[in-house]
Design an enzyme around this catalytic site. Structure first.
Site, PDB file in Angstrom:
ATOM      1  N   TYR A   1       0.852  -1.192   0.000  1.00 40.90           N
ATOM      2  CA  TYR A   1       0.000   0.000   0.000  1.00 40.90           C
ATOM      3  C   TYR A   1       0.883   1.236   0.000  1.00 40.90           C
ATOM      4  O   TYR A   1       1.846   1.319   0.766  1.00 40.90           O
ATOM      5  CB  TYR A   1      -0.892   0.003   1.248  1.00 40.90           C
ATOM      6  CG  TYR A   1      -1.839   1.171   1.358  1.00 40.90           C
ATOM      7  CD1 TYR A   1      -2.907   1.323   0.473  1.00 40.90           C
ATOM      8  CD2 TYR A   1      -1.676   2.136   2.354  1.00 40.90           C
ATOM      9  CE1 TYR A   1      -3.784   2.392   0.586  1.00 40.90           C
ATOM     10  CE2 TYR A   1      -2.554   3.210   2.476  1.00 40.90           C
ATOM     11  CZ  TYR A   1      -3.604   3.328   1.588  1.00 40.90           C
ATOM     12  OH  TYR A   1      -4.477   4.392   1.712  1.00 40.90           O
TER      13      TYR A   1
ATOM     14  N   ASP B   1       9.251   2.820  -0.040  1.00 42.30           N
ATOM     15  CA  ASP B   1       8.190   3.481   0.706  1.00 42.30           C
ATOM     16  C   ASP B   1       8.430   3.158   2.180  1.00 42.30           C
ATOM     17  O   ASP B   1       8.082   2.087   2.664  1.00 42.30           O
ATOM     18  CB  ASP B   1       6.820   2.988   0.240  1.00 42.30           C
ATOM     19  CG  ASP B   1       5.683   3.596   1.059  1.00 42.30           C
ATOM     20  OD1 ASP B   1       5.968   4.278   2.061  1.00 42.30           O
ATOM     21  OD2 ASP B   1       4.512   3.370   0.692  1.00 42.30           O
TER      22      ASP B   1
ATOM     23  N   LYS C   1       3.920   8.871   8.889  1.00 40.56           N
ATOM     24  CA  LYS C   1       3.766   8.290  10.223  1.00 40.56           C
ATOM     25  C   LYS C   1       4.767   8.861  11.250  1.00 40.56           C
ATOM     26  O   LYS C   1       4.549   9.954  11.718  1.00 40.56           O
ATOM     27  CB  LYS C   1       3.775   6.772  10.117  1.00 40.56           C
ATOM     28  CG  LYS C   1       2.618   6.343   9.186  1.00 40.56           C
ATOM     29  CD  LYS C   1       2.239   4.899   9.175  1.00 40.56           C
ATOM     30  CE  LYS C   1       0.898   4.741   8.455  1.00 40.56           C
ATOM     31  NZ  LYS C   1       0.921   4.022   7.204  1.00 40.56           N
TER      32      LYS C   1
HETATM   33  C1  PLP Z   1       0.235   4.502   5.856  1.00 42.89           C
HETATM   34  C2  PLP Z   1       0.992   4.257   4.619  1.00 42.89           C
HETATM   35  C3  PLP Z   1       0.893   5.105   3.498  1.00 42.89           C
HETATM   36  C4  PLP Z   1      -0.112   6.216   3.421  1.00 42.89           C
HETATM   37  O1  PLP Z   1       0.089   7.199   4.371  1.00 42.89           O
HETATM   38  P1  PLP Z   1      -1.137   8.166   4.754  1.00 42.89           P
HETATM   39  O2  PLP Z   1      -0.514   9.130   5.713  1.00 42.89           O
HETATM   40  O3  PLP Z   1      -2.184   7.295   5.346  1.00 42.89           O
HETATM   41  O4  PLP Z   1      -1.595   8.822   3.511  1.00 42.89           O
HETATM   42  C5  PLP Z   1       1.738   4.882   2.436  1.00 42.89           C
HETATM   43  N1  PLP Z   1       2.622   3.875   2.448  1.00 42.89           N
HETATM   44  C6  PLP Z   1       2.734   3.040   3.494  1.00 42.89           C
HETATM   45  C7  PLP Z   1       3.762   1.951   3.459  1.00 42.89           C
HETATM   46  C8  PLP Z   1       1.903   3.185   4.598  1.00 42.89           C
HETATM   47  O5  PLP Z   1       1.995   2.325   5.596  1.00 42.89           O
END
Ligand code: PLP
Length: 428
Positions: A144, A239, A267
């Protein structure tokens, strides 16, 4: 445990907010039942609107690595607020946090702040496309990268939870440029490269997958991806929205000793405030406006209060680097002991753990990609989830999610979790 107020608040919320929530996974659709409305949090614990308390294994999906409401962060933010909330101008604080991050993370010279992980990943692929003058990206099934169109091509997490591989509203034109490969399967990536020679701008992945449950990269998977990118003049995007400042101070790049070309954050870097960022070497970052032609902007990007929360959180981590080892150990102990308890009872399961991330998959012995994760016994997870919830332990409300261990989770919380898990076994 009573959930009286949560129940009525949920009912009310559903009248005014789609599904009653501002992010789908919070609605408990996967596990069923009524989502718990939280009123406050401190250290390892959440307190809901009915006055129930829970050991928190989500920690706001990762950001609260120090535990909730760390006094230094609260003090810093309180002080910062006195100066005003937002100016829409450059501030010294932005340079301070940029310095702190670029000096802590390998292979990056410059960083651009945004407001979410979604924005970070969306901007990172635009930059990769601008830099390489190519259109296509490779992503992995079950990884994701936020909810921007290019990534909603059979993504994991919330979307997987709803069994809705493609979101309506994402156009075929966008989908064409996102190519899917299988996590931990280098041949699947090779074959995508072979079919799209000279067209791949970048591979993007979670270096430790966390959005199909926790799935660590196997063997030299990451290294092989890096080699494939080099051979094809494509960029490797890590990511690190989950793994940044969690796997190590330098994230998964440091943890695995592999350098990515672009790194995205979210995060933890906001310390609980809405912050994301993307970073790379100078040669790549200079493609961004206003120096370069790749456009990217944000009214509230680099917001002083958010920056102060992030800066303070990252500084605490930097001054206590042992924290990464400490919370990894806690996570290791929890996962090993849980596994032993379930196996002793003859319950088959797989517990994946990597750094301070872990997931429990029932009814399966190995989970190394999205297909495996979807074969797990999610009904069993849902029962486990509700049993623990009713016993004051808050797990992520889906078997496709990762548990995030904070520095406030200590022996006493681990023991309670193990004890309640034993009681769960007796109850079934
Ligand atoms: C949470 C997450 C996102 C998205 O971040 P948001 O602040 O919710 O938009 C993207 N990549 C990874 C790996 C994530 O865990």
């Amino acid at each position: 445990m009573l959930f009286k107020r949560s129940r009525s608040l949920y009912k009310e919320a559903q009248k005014y907010i789609p599904g009653g929530v501002n992010s789908p996974v919070r609605a408990f659709k996967s596990v069923g039942g009524v989502p718990v409305f939280i009123k406050s949090a401190k250290g390892a614990y959440l307190t809901d609107e009915d006055g129930n308390t829970y050991i928190d294994y989500i920690n706001s999906w990762g950001p609260m690595i120090l535990g909730h409401n760390h006094s230094n962060v609260v003090e810093a933010v309180t002080e910062q607020m006195q100066n005003g909330f937002s100016f829409g101008t450059p501030t010294e604080l932005e340079t301070e946090i940029a310095k702190l991050i670029t000096s802590s993370v390998p292979n990056i010279d410059k960083i651009r702040m945004v407001n979410s992980g979604t924005e970070a990943c969306m901007s990172a692929i635009r930059l990769a496309r601008g830099y390489t003058s190519r259109n296509k990206i490779i992503k992995f099934e079950g990884c994701y990268h936020g909810h921007s169109d290019s990534f909603l091509i059979k993504a994991g997490s919330g979307v997987a939870t709803f069994g809705n591989p493609n979101s309506p509203g994402v156009t075929d034109g966008t989908a064409i440029d996102t190519l899917l490969a299988k996590y931990n399967d280098i041949d699947s990536v090779k074959s995508v490269f072979e079919k799209n020679r000279g067209e791949i701008a970048a591979i993007i992945l979670e270096p430790i997958a966390g959005n199909m449950g926790c799935i660590p990269p196997k063997g030299d998977f990451l290294l092989k991806l890096k080699q494939l990118c080099e051979d094809n003049q494509s960029l490797l995007i890590f990511d690190e929205v989950m793994t940044g400042f969690r796997a190590e101070m330098g994230g998964a790049q440091e943890f695995f000793d592999i350098q990515a070309d672009i790194v995205t954050f979210g995060k933890i870097i906001g310390g609980g405030m809405p912050v994301g960022a993307f970073a790379a070497k100078k040669e790549i970052m200079d493609y961004l406006s206003p120096d370069g032609k790749v456009y990217q902007a944000g009214t509230l990007s680099g917001n002083p209060i958010a920056m102060r929360a992030g800066y303070t959180t990252l500084s605490i981590l930097k001054n206590d680097l042992n924290i990464f080892h400490r919370i990894t150990q806690t996570t290791k102990i929890l996962s090993e002991e849980l596994k032993a308890i379930f196996e002793k009872a003859g319950i088959q399961l797989c517990i994946n753990q990597c750094s301070s991330m872990m997931s429990v998959f029932f009814g399966i012995s190995e989970v190394s990609n999205y297909d495996d994760a979807s074969k797990a016994d999610h009904e069993m997870f849902n029962k486990y989830f509700h049993f623990l919830l009713n016993n004051g332990i808050y797990l992520p409300p889906s078997g496709y999610e990762t548990w995030f261990i904070s520095d406030c989770i200590k022996d006493i919380e681990i023991e309670k979790t193990l004890d309640r898990s034993k009681k769960f076994i007796s109850s079934i």
